[in-house]
Design a protein around this motif. Structure first.
Motif, mmCIF file in Angstrom:
data_model
loop_
_atom_site.group_PDB
_atom_site.id
_atom_site.type_symbol
_atom_site.label_atom_id
_atom_site.label_comp_id
_atom_site.label_asym_id
_atom_site.label_seq_id
_atom_site.Cartn_x
_atom_site.Cartn_y
_atom_site.Cartn_z
ATOM 1 N N ILE A 149 0.874 -1.169 0.000
ATOM 2 C CA ILE A 149 0.000 0.000 0.000
ATOM 3 C C ILE A 149 0.916 1.225 0.000
ATOM 4 O O ILE A 149 1.825 1.313 0.828
ATOM 5 N N TYR A 150 0.672 2.135 -0.908
ATOM 6 C CA TYR A 150 1.495 3.332 -1.041
ATOM 7 C C TYR A 150 0.739 4.532 -0.476
ATOM 8 O O TYR A 150 -0.445 4.734 -0.766
ATOM 9 N N PHE A 151 1.452 5.309 0.308
ATOM 10 C CA PHE A 151 0.895 6.487 0.950
ATOM 11 C C PHE A 151 1.711 7.719 0.577
ATOM 12 O O PHE A 151 2.933 7.653 0.492
ATOM 13 N N CYS A 152 1.033 8.820 0.393
ATOM 14 C CA CYS A 152 1.756 10.082 0.327
ATOM 15 C C CYS A 152 1.601 10.773 1.676
ATOM 16 O O CYS A 152 0.668 10.494 2.433
ATOM 17 N N ALA A 153 2.531 11.670 1.942
ATOM 18 C CA ALA A 153 2.507 12.351 3.237
ATOM 19 C C ALA A 153 3.300 13.641 3.164
ATOM 20 O O ALA A 153 4.280 13.728 2.422
ATOM 21 N N THR A 154 2.877 14.617 3.928
ATOM 22 C CA THR A 154 3.691 15.816 4.092
ATOM 23 C C THR A 154 4.640 15.590 5.269
ATOM 24 O O THR A 154 4.292 14.909 6.244
ATOM 25 N N ILE A 155 5.815 16.147 5.137
ATOM 26 C CA ILE A 155 6.873 15.953 6.125
ATOM 27 C C ILE A 155 7.028 17.206 6.976
ATOM 28 O O ILE A 155 6.932 18.320 6.462
ATOM 29 N N LYS A 156 7.275 17.008 8.274
ATOM 30 C CA LYS A 156 7.515 18.141 9.161
ATOM 31 C C LYS A 156 8.813 18.837 8.756
ATOM 32 O O LYS A 156 9.829 18.194 8.543
ATOM 33 N N GLY A 157 8.769 20.135 8.634
ATOM 34 C CA GLY A 157 9.963 20.871 8.298
ATOM 35 C C GLY A 157 10.248 20.878 6.813
ATOM 36 O O GLY A 157 9.442 20.463 5.984
ATOM 37 N N ALA A 158 11.432 21.347 6.473
ATOM 38 C CA ALA A 158 11.790 21.559 5.077
ATOM 39 C C ALA A 158 12.583 20.419 4.461
ATOM 40 O O ALA A 158 12.660 20.306 3.232
#
Length: 122
Positions: free
Chosen positions: A91-100
């Motif tokens: 299962i593939y997930f996208c995600a935003t990451i904390k910080g830059a």
């Protein structure tokens, strides 16, 4: 506010898929990663693109086969997956990451998207 991944499916070894991750109600200009989780395994980072200069990272197993891209106007990131192998099944997930800066560690995820199933089988 959510991320929605799509584009998964059942393909044969050697074939391709393109996953999309669309952000709703916010502009997807963050550092963004793709993760995957295979049955019985921990979730792992696959690819990541930094918000500042779009520097992109890939795990060794996907280098040369996977390409991550971003369309800021559409608040969408993509993962083009070529030459798929059975071991890419997950299962593939996208995600935003904390910080830059990029991280493949799920603990650094700020927001998870819904997953999309990728199955590579003959």
């Amino acid at each position: 506010v959510q991320l929605q991944a799509s584009g998964g499916g059942l393909v044969q070894p050697g074939e391709s898929l393109r996953l999309s991750c669309v952000a709703s109600r916010f502009t997807l200009d963050n550092t963004v990663g793709w993760f995957r989780q295979a049955p019985g395994k921990e979730r792992e980072g696959v690819s990541c693109m930094e918000k500042t200069d779009s520097t992109t990272y890939y795990i060794d197993d996907t280098k040369g086969r996977f390409t991550m891209s971003r369309d800021k106007a559409k608040s969408t990131v993509y993962l083009q997956m070529n030459s798929l192998k059975p071991e890419d099944t997950a299962i593939y997930f996208c995600a935003t990451i904390k910080g830059a800066y990029c991280s493949g560690d799920p603990h650094f995820v700020y927001r998870w998207g819904q997953g999309t199933q990728v199955t590579v089988s003959s």
